[in-house]
Every structure is written in structure tokens, then in C-alpha cells.
Enzyme design. Structure first.
Site, PDB file in Angstrom:
ATOM      1  N   TYR A   1      25.297  10.117  11.979  1.00  0.00           N
ATOM      2  CA  TYR A   1      24.581  10.994  11.032  1.00  0.00           C
ATOM      3  C   TYR A   1      24.004  10.192   9.875  1.00  0.00           C
ATOM      4  CZ  TYR A   1      24.055  13.899   6.867  1.00  0.00           C
ATOM      5  OH  TYR A   1      23.568  14.449   5.709  1.00  0.00           O
TER       6      TYR A   1
ATOM      7  N   LYS B   1      20.078   9.385   8.614  1.00  0.00           N
ATOM      8  CA  LYS B   1      19.549   9.771   7.295  1.00  0.00           C
ATOM      9  C   LYS B   1      19.038   8.523   6.564  1.00  0.00           C
ATOM     10  CE  LYS B   1      19.465  13.249   5.493  1.00  0.00           C
ATOM     11  NZ  LYS B   1      18.468  14.367   5.499  1.00  0.00           N
TER      12      LYS B   1
ATOM     13  N   THR C   1      21.261  12.047   1.461  1.00  0.00           N
ATOM     14  CA  THR C   1      22.699  12.113   1.213  1.00  0.00           C
ATOM     15  C   THR C   1      23.228  10.823   0.602  1.00  0.00           C
ATOM     16  OG1 THR C   1      24.810  12.207   2.397  1.00  0.00           O
ATOM     17  CG2 THR C   1      22.956  11.405   3.648  1.00  0.00           C
ATOM     18  N   ASP C   2      24.350  10.938  -0.112  1.00  0.00           N
ATOM     19  CA  ASP C   2      25.008   9.729  -0.639  1.00  0.00           C
ATOM     20  C   ASP C   2      25.630   8.892   0.471  1.00  0.00           C
ATOM     21  OD1 ASP C   2      27.110  11.451  -0.012  1.00  0.00           O
ATOM     22  OD2 ASP C   2      28.095  11.322  -1.956  1.00  0.00           O
ATOM     23  N   GLU C   3      25.754   9.469   1.688  1.00  0.00           N
ATOM     24  CA  GLU C   3      26.420   8.737   2.776  1.00  0.00           C
ATOM     25  C   GLU C   3      25.628   7.520   3.237  1.00  0.00           C
ATOM     26  OE1 GLU C   3      28.031  10.979   5.944  1.00  0.00           O
ATOM     27  OE2 GLU C   3      28.731  12.580   4.634  1.00  0.00           O
TER      28      GLU C   3
HETATM   29  P1  NAD Z   1      22.550  22.715   7.678  1.00  0.00           P
HETATM   30  O1  NAD Z   1      23.036  22.074   8.936  1.00  0.00           O
HETATM   31  O2  NAD Z   1      23.308  23.843   7.095  1.00  0.00           O
HETATM   32  O3  NAD Z   1      21.044  23.218   7.878  1.00  0.00           O
HETATM   33  C1  NAD Z   1      20.083  22.463   8.551  1.00  0.00           C
HETATM   34  C2  NAD Z   1      18.899  23.375   8.854  1.00  0.00           C
HETATM   35  O4  NAD Z   1      17.891  22.576   9.511  1.00  0.00           O
HETATM   36  C3  NAD Z   1      19.239  24.523   9.807  1.00  0.00           C
HETATM   37  O5  NAD Z   1      18.653  25.720   9.354  1.00  0.00           O
HETATM   38  C4  NAD Z   1      18.624  24.090  11.135  1.00  0.00           C
HETATM   39  O6  NAD Z   1      18.233  25.185  11.956  1.00  0.00           O
HETATM   40  C5  NAD Z   1      17.414  23.288  10.657  1.00  0.00           C
HETATM   41  N1  NAD Z   1      16.955  22.306  11.654  1.00  0.00           N
HETATM   42  C6  NAD Z   1      17.720  21.409  12.348  1.00  0.00           C
HETATM   43  N2  NAD Z   1      16.933  20.691  13.185  1.00  0.00           N
HETATM   44  C7  NAD Z   1      15.656  21.128  13.006  1.00  0.00           C
HETATM   45  C8  NAD Z   1      14.402  20.768  13.562  1.00  0.00           C
HETATM   46  N3  NAD Z   1      14.304  19.797  14.502  1.00  0.00           N
HETATM   47  N4  NAD Z   1      13.289  21.423  13.145  1.00  0.00           N
HETATM   48  C9  NAD Z   1      13.376  22.412  12.208  1.00  0.00           C
HETATM   49  N5  NAD Z   1      14.542  22.800  11.648  1.00  0.00           N
HETATM   50  C10 NAD Z   1      15.668  22.159  12.039  1.00  0.00           C
HETATM   51  O7  NAD Z   1      22.392  21.509   6.645  1.00  0.00           O
HETATM   52  P2  NAD Z   1      22.639  21.481   5.073  1.00  0.00           P
HETATM   53  O8  NAD Z   1      24.058  21.189   4.818  1.00  0.00           O
HETATM   54  O9  NAD Z   1      21.988  22.660   4.466  1.00  0.00           O
HETATM   55  O10 NAD Z   1      21.815  20.150   4.701  1.00  0.00           O
HETATM   56  C11 NAD Z   1      20.441  20.227   4.362  1.00  0.00           C
HETATM   57  C12 NAD Z   1      19.954  18.838   3.998  1.00  0.00           C
HETATM   58  O11 NAD Z   1      20.700  18.332   2.902  1.00  0.00           O
HETATM   59  C13 NAD Z   1      20.103  17.803   5.103  1.00  0.00           C
HETATM   60  O12 NAD Z   1      18.972  16.969   5.079  1.00  0.00           O
HETATM   61  C14 NAD Z   1      21.351  17.033   4.719  1.00  0.00           C
HETATM   62  O13 NAD Z   1      21.298  15.706   5.221  1.00  0.00           O
HETATM   63  C15 NAD Z   1      21.245  17.055   3.217  1.00  0.00           C
HETATM   64  N6  NAD Z   1      22.502  16.965   2.468  1.00  0.00           N
HETATM   65  C16 NAD Z   1      23.536  17.803   2.734  1.00  0.00           C
HETATM   66  C17 NAD Z   1      24.693  17.749   1.963  1.00  0.00           C
HETATM   67  C18 NAD Z   1      25.863  18.691   2.210  1.00  0.00           C
HETATM   68  O14 NAD Z   1      26.893  18.542   1.580  1.00  0.00           O
HETATM   69  N7  NAD Z   1      25.745  19.670   3.087  1.00  0.00           N
HETATM   70  C19 NAD Z   1      24.783  16.816   0.923  1.00  0.00           C
HETATM   71  C20 NAD Z   1      23.700  15.956   0.683  1.00  0.00           C
HETATM   72  C21 NAD Z   1      22.564  16.054   1.449  1.00  0.00           C
HETATM   73  O1  DAU Z   2      28.274  13.398   1.171  1.00  0.00           O
HETATM   74  C1  DAU Z   2      27.262  14.260   1.585  1.00  0.00           C
HETATM   75  C2  DAU Z   2      27.557  14.749   2.985  1.00  0.00           C
HETATM   76  O2  DAU Z   2      28.627  15.672   2.872  1.00  0.00           O
HETATM   77  C3  DAU Z   2      26.360  15.385   3.658  1.00  0.00           C
HETATM   78  O3  DAU Z   2      25.363  14.418   3.848  1.00  0.00           O
HETATM   79  C4  DAU Z   2      26.740  15.996   5.004  1.00  0.00           C
HETATM   80  O4  DAU Z   2      25.630  16.691   5.561  1.00  0.00           O
HETATM   81  C5  DAU Z   2      27.884  16.972   4.779  1.00  0.00           C
HETATM   82  O5  DAU Z   2      28.325  17.486   6.021  1.00  0.00           O
HETATM   83  C6  DAU Z   2      29.043  16.264   4.079  1.00  0.00           C
HETATM   84  O6  DAU Z   2      29.631  15.262   4.928  1.00  0.00           O
HETATM   85  P1  DAU Z   2      31.228  15.088   5.059  1.00  0.00           P
HETATM   86  O7  DAU Z   2      31.507  14.456   6.363  1.00  0.00           O
HETATM   87  O8  DAU Z   2      31.778  14.477   3.836  1.00  0.00           O
HETATM   88  O9  DAU Z   2      31.653  16.663   5.046  1.00  0.00           O
HETATM   89  P2  DAU Z   2      32.724  17.510   5.896  1.00  0.00           P
HETATM   90  O10 DAU Z   2      32.685  18.887   5.318  1.00  0.00           O
HETATM   91  O11 DAU Z   2      32.545  17.371   7.355  1.00  0.00           O
HETATM   92  O12 DAU Z   2      34.105  16.818   5.505  1.00  0.00           O
HETATM   93  C7  DAU Z   2      34.501  16.646   4.146  1.00  0.00           C
HETATM   94  C8  DAU Z   2      35.803  15.836   4.145  1.00  0.00           C
HETATM   95  O13 DAU Z   2      36.856  16.639   4.699  1.00  0.00           O
HETATM   96  C9  DAU Z   2      35.756  14.580   5.004  1.00  0.00           C
HETATM   97  O14 DAU Z   2      36.542  13.568   4.388  1.00  0.00           O
HETATM   98  C10 DAU Z   2      36.408  15.018   6.323  1.00  0.00           C
HETATM   99  C11 DAU Z   2      37.438  16.021   5.867  1.00  0.00           C
HETATM  100  N1  DAU Z   2      37.789  17.124   6.788  1.00  0.00           N
HETATM  101  C12 DAU Z   2      36.786  17.831   7.377  1.00  0.00           C
HETATM  102  C13 DAU Z   2      37.064  18.907   8.193  1.00  0.00           C
HETATM  103  C14 DAU Z   2      35.966  19.697   8.871  1.00  0.00           C
HETATM  104  C15 DAU Z   2      39.125  17.470   6.960  1.00  0.00           C
HETATM  105  O15 DAU Z   2      40.057  16.828   6.418  1.00  0.00           O
HETATM  106  N2  DAU Z   2      39.415  18.550   7.753  1.00  0.00           N
HETATM  107  C16 DAU Z   2      38.446  19.280   8.382  1.00  0.00           C
HETATM  108  O16 DAU Z   2      38.783  20.270   9.089  1.00  0.00           O
END
Ligand code: NAD
Ligand code: DAU
Length: 336
Positions: free
Chosen positions: A152, A156, A125-127
Site C-alpha cells: 500500500y 502511495k 499518507t505519512d506511511e
Molecule cells: P477508503 O478506502 O475509505 O475510500 C476509498 C474510495 O476510493 C472508495 O470510495 C472507493 O470506492 C474509491 N476507489 C477505489 N478505487 C477506485 C478507482 N479505481 N476509481 C475510482 N474510485 C476508486 O479510503 P480513505 O481511508 O477514505 O482514504 C482516502 C485517501 O486518503 C486515500 O488516498 C488514502 O491513501 C489517504 N489517506 C488515508 C488515511 C486514513 O487514515 N484513512 C490517512 C492518510 C491518507
Molecule cells: O498513517 C496513515 C494510514 O493510516 C493511511 O494511509 C491508511 O490508508 C490507513 O488505513 C491507516 O493505515 P494503518 O495500517 O495504520 O491503519 P489500520 O487501521 O489498518 O491499523 C492501525 C493500527 O492498528 C496498526 O498498527 C495495525 C493495528 N491493528 C489493526 C487492526 C485492523 C490492530 O492492532 N488490530 C486490528 O484489528
């Protein structure tokens, strides 16, 4: 026919990745997923059983991981590592599973890759780079120093560091990608965009943390996954690639776009308690991915991607409804 082992392939991004792989290539896929609250079998519904197999198990358990990776190595396959605890708010209420899955789980996979020589792509992630000021002209690049803020993002960052160390010390054949905020179908209703869409379907006003001025750099999940595939196919082992689609928007603008697209007044939302340590702004410079691997995003109009996503949640209430009440009750306890 290439073999893939996809961890977290029953979650949001991983399941969309498996769908693209099966549709666009002749790959055969094993999904390793623990099916936590964030993963579901339904995410793999409709995929051909002779090409996609789900193995329910924990990436932190070598007894599960080692035989799967050994078999993959025999087939000269690729290990694609999406599995993680992914939600910042959850990491603030209980960091423990984040350490176990994101750090120990990645370590377990790296050890299996070290023993077998298998190719690994690690999704991150960019975080890990922390946050930027709103007026900072710089964006994150592959050379930006790590400065994670939340439990989190720090786990990562730890997982990325482990991958880099295993590449350098043991010659593991790994690439890393760090992507910005994804949106699209099958994202859990705890996340910002699906939470507001499903709130509106339920007649609840959207909830903005704090002033709503925090900026996220939105990318459609299919664009993220096309970049992952390009890195697997053409990336240089040991290297890191940033994935982003120039999609910076503040949270208030996103909520107002959702309200407009769902036929509501643009000021029909509430401000709620801010997230502790809330990162202000993320912004990705994806020049390297574009110039070296020829990737460009296909979803260049955020509002049309958002409209398509709203349509998906409207059409798939059976998918999200079982998670909604519990998710909202957790937010209510936190005043959000
Ligand atoms: P998600 O929470 O939707 O899915 C995570 C999956 O991992 C689930 O299916 C869960 O059951 C599985 N999992 C969790 N713990 C596990 C374990 N111990 N063993 C096996 N499986 C396990 O997450 P996502 O949003 O699809 O993110 C996927 C990846 O992408 C993550 O590594 C996250 O850090 C990264 N990422 C997410 C975002 C975003 O915006 N969602 C952005 C950048 C990177
Ligand atoms: O940047 C990549 C990341 O983006 C991933 O690594 C994470 O897995 C993914 O969850 C996401 O993280 P954020 O914390 O940015 O996403 P989230 O959807 O939780 O929140 C997006 C923005 O919206 C953040 O600034 C918090 C805000 N927010 C979130 C919720 C749930 C609100 O204002 N209201 C809300 O109800």
C-alpha cells in the site's frame, strides 16, 4: 460558486470532505468513484442533488476521466484526488489493485490535468516515510526521505513521485498532502478503530496485532479535511504539506480507551497474529501547515472525538452491518 471533482468521494475521508464542502461553502461537486467494497452511495445520502452528483467510474480509465476533467477545466474547478485502495492488510493479501488504482489511476488523472491545466490536490499518507523508533525524537517533515514498507505505502509513494514529476516536467498545478491516521464517522469496519467498536457492539473482544505497542498519530477526519481545503485555497502550487494533530498513541492505549468508553474492563482484549512488516511508529510535524496556512486542529481531545465516533457506530448499525461478517471472515483466515 466553485466546481470540484472529488475522486474517491464515496469513501471514508472523501465523503466527509464532500459533506464539509457542501455545508461550509456554496461549491458544486462531482464525485468520481468506482464504488469498490470501500465506497457506497449511502455515504452521500442527504446531500442536495442539485449540488452533488455521483459519477460511478474508474480513475484509471481515460475514457471516464478525460471528459470530466475537461468540463472541470472549463469551469476553472479543482480536482481533489482521494481515490485509492487504502488498507494495508488487503495490500498484503493481494497487491494488484493497489498498483492499478494508486499508480495507474493517479497517472491517468495527471495526464488529464496536464492536457487541461486544471488545479489538482493529491491526498497521500505519512506511511510513505516508513516508520520511526519509539524513542526517536524526530518526527516526519516535508523533507523526510521516502522509505515505504508495505505494498500500500509503496504505491502511495509512487503516486506522490508521479505528481512531483508532472509538476516539474509539465508544470501541472498540483499540491500534495501527507496525513496521519484518520478516525471518525463512515470509516470502513476493516480499519482498527471501527473494527474494535463494532466488535464490542457484537460482544467480540478487540484484537490487537502483536504486543499492541505500535504507535499511530491520530487525527479526526474533519481536521484532515479542513487542512485539505486550506491547502487548496492558500497552498503554493508544487508544494507538499504534512497534516497531523499531535495525536500519537499506541494501539493498546487506544483499545483500552475504547473499552473504557464502552463500559468494559480495560483488559478485555486479545492479542492476535502481527501484521507482516508492521510499521512501528508514525509521527507528523505539521509546523509548516500551521505557520504558513494558519491551520490548527479543532479535535484536541482524542477521547471526546472517540466517544463521538463510538456514538456514530452505535447509531448507524445499518451502515456497517452489511460489511461486518465478510470483513471478519477475512481476518479469521489470516489468524487476526
Ligand atoms: P477508503 O478506502 O475509505 O475510500 C476509498 C474510495 O476510493 C472508495 O470510495 C472507493 O470506492 C474509491 N476507489 C477505489 N478505487 C477506485 C478507482 N479505481 N476509481 C475510482 N474510485 C476508486 O479510503 P480513505 O481511508 O477514505 O482514504 C482516502 C485517501 O486518503 C486515500 O488516498 C488514502 O491513501 C489517504 N489517506 C488515508 C488515511 C486514513 O487514515 N484513512 C490517512 C492518510 C491518507
Ligand atoms: O498513517 C496513515 C494510514 O493510516 C493511511 O494511509 C491508511 O490508508 C490507513 O488505513 C491507516 O493505515 P494503518 O495500517 O495504520 O491503519 P489500520 O487501521 O489498518 O491499523 C492501525 C493500527 O492498528 C496498526 O498498527 C495495525 C493495528 N491493528 C489493526 C487492526 C485492523 C490492530 O492492532 N488490530 C486490528 O484489528
Amino acid at each position: 460558486m466553485r466546481s470540484y471533482l472529488v475522486t474517491g468521494g464515496a469513501g471514508f475521508i472523501g465523503s466527509n470532505f464532500v459533506r464539509s464542502l457542501v455545508t461550509e461553502t456554496d461549491a458544486s461537486v462531482t464525485v468520481l468513484d468506482k464504488l469498490t467494497y470501500a465506497g457506497s452511495r449511502a455515504n452521500l445520502d442527504g446531500l442536495p442533488a442539485d449540488r452533488v452528483r455521483l459519477e460511478v467510474g474508474d480513475i484509471a480509465d481515460p475514457a471516464v476521466v478525460d471528459p470530466l476533467v475537461a468540463k472541470l477545466a472549463d469551469e476553472d474547478g479543482v480536482l481533489v484526488h482521494f481515490a485509492a485502495e487504502s488498507h494495508n492488510d488487503n495490500s498484503l493479501s493481494d497487491p494488484s489493485p493497489f498498483l492499478q488504482t494508486n499508480v495507474i489511476g493517479t497517472f491517468t488523472l495527471l495526464e488529464a490535468a496536464r492536457k487541461t491545466g486544471v488545479q489538482l490536490h493529491h491526498i497521500s499518507t505519512d506511511e510513505v516515510y516508513g516508520d520511526l523508533e519509539l524513542d526517536d525524537p524526530e518526527r516526519f517533515t516535508e523533507r523526510t526521505a521516502y522509505q515505504p514498507s508495505s505494498p500500500y505505502s509503496s504505491t502511495k509513494a509512487g503516486s506522490d513521485m508521479l505528481v512531483r514529476a508532472w509538476v516539474r516536467s509539465f508544470g501541472v498545478r498540483a499540491t500534495i498532502s501527507n496525513c496521519s491516521n484518520n478516525y471518525g464517522p463512515r470509516q470502513h469496519v476493516e480499519k482498527f478503530i471501527p473494527r474494535q467498536i463494532t466488535n464490542l457492539i457484537d460482544g467480540i473482544r478487540p484484537r490487537l496485532y502483536g504486543e499492541g505497542l505500535n504507535v499511530r498519530d491520530w487525527i479526526h477526519v474533519d481536521d484532515h479535511n479542513r487542512a485539505v481545503l486550506a491547502i487548496i485555497e492558500k497552498g503554493v502550487p508544487g508544494e507538499t504539506y504534512l497534516i497531523g494533530a499531535d495525536g500519537e498513541k499506541n494501539n493498546k492505549d487506544v483499545v483500552q480507551a475504547i473499552l473504557r468508553l464502552m463500559g468494559r474492563e480495560v483488559d478485555d482484549y486479545d492479542h492476535v497474529a502481527d501484521r507482516a512488516g508492521h510499521d512501528l511508529r508514525y509521527a507528523i510535524d505539521s509546523s509548516r501547515l500551521r505557520s504558513e496556512l494558519g491551520w490548527t486542529p479543532t479535535y484536541t481531545d482524542f477521547e471526546s472525538g472517540l466517544e463521538q465516533t463510538i456514538g456514530w457506530y452505535r447509531d448507524n448499525e445499518d451502515w456497517w452491518r452489511p460489511q461486518k461478517a465478510l470483513t471478519e471472515s477475512k481476518y479469521a483466515q489470516a489468524g487476526q
